[in-house]
Motif scaffolding. Sequence first.
Motif, PDB file in Angstrom:
ATOM      1  N   HIS A  69      40.049  45.390  49.472  1.00  0.00           N
ATOM      2  CA  HIS A  69      38.961  46.049  48.731  1.00  0.00           C
ATOM      3  C   HIS A  69      37.579  45.660  49.248  1.00  0.00           C
ATOM      4  O   HIS A  69      36.610  46.379  49.043  1.00  0.00           O
ATOM      5  N   SER A 123      44.646  45.046  35.745  1.00  0.00           N
ATOM      6  CA  SER A 123      43.385  44.317  35.658  1.00  0.00           C
ATOM      7  C   SER A 123      43.493  42.983  36.401  1.00  0.00           C
ATOM      8  O   SER A 123      42.608  42.146  36.321  1.00  0.00           O
ATOM      9  N   THR A 149      38.434  43.924  41.376  1.00  0.00           N
ATOM     10  CA  THR A 149      37.609  45.108  41.155  1.00  0.00           C
ATOM     11  C   THR A 149      38.436  46.171  40.455  1.00  0.00           C
ATOM     12  O   THR A 149      39.645  46.051  40.349  1.00  0.00           O
ATOM     13  N   SER A 150      37.756  47.223  40.023  1.00  0.00           N
ATOM     14  CA  SER A 150      38.485  48.316  39.386  1.00  0.00           C
ATOM     15  C   SER A 150      38.851  49.399  40.403  1.00  0.00           C
ATOM     16  O   SER A 150      39.284  50.486  40.036  1.00  0.00           O
TER      17      SER A 150
END
Length: 244
Positions: free
Chosen positions: A234, A6, A10-11
């Motif tokens: 990302h 985490s 972002t995931s």
Amino acid sequence: MKLVSSLLETSLPPPVHVGIIMDGNRRWAKGRGRPRIDGHLRGMEAVRKVVKGSIALGVEYLTLYAFSIENWKRPAAEIRSLMGLLRLYLRQEIKDLDQQGVQVLFIGHRTLLPDDIVSLIEEAEEQTKGNTNLNLVVALSYGARQEITAAAQSVARQVEAGELDVSEIDETVFMKHLETAGMPDPDLVIRTSGEQRISNFLLWQVAYAEFIFVDTLWPDFSDDDLREAINEYHRRERRYGAAG
Ligand code: IPE
Ligand code: IPE
Ligand code: MG
């Protein structure tokens, strides 16, 4: 898929394979009026941080460019001290890497390395074999053009021996003859120290990698910088030549 940290913005899944051109050790030392070797020594500490960071972030492959085939052109004294540091690293760190669940692999021309270092490399590979938290690939005495040339020779030998037909040679077949056979291509390549070039690193494999160049000198690079680079990765859109 592995537990994704985490720690990222972002995931999105982390890049599977990160390559790093660890550059700027001598400039780091020079800026402090210290001998070159101090820069290389501090560079080793950065390696420790980035390995830990890669495990925490869920990276599966980390390839570190530690010594290029062209680096053999450096002054003998610098090469000697670099080999000395490498000995130290291999003797000190392997147990720790093994305990962290890291599998260590080496790519590059081993015949050019001192015999005792080759033995240490082989022991390191043997000891860490089968570990699954991270694959740490160390590019040592490595050059991509030499790797591709050797692969071409290896393919040609199979053809000569009647084991392979010329019409069967495609990308998949060719890749099996590279030193990185079986590894995924790098998704992200980071180069430190402000230089924006590849310097003969994984030329075949980086065809569609994202590149991030940072001004930070390698000894100052930390797990935070790795995380920042992955956040930047990302934000990129990978298109592979197709429509966006
Ligand atoms: C990277 O740092 C380490 C190796 C290439 C062995 P350098 O030694 O290239 O340091 P700079 O780039 O000259 O500052
Ligand atoms: C590239 O750095 C090789 C490694 C980081 C091991 P160099 O310092 O050797 O590259 P150039 O000479 O600036 O291209
Ligand atoms: Mg350099």
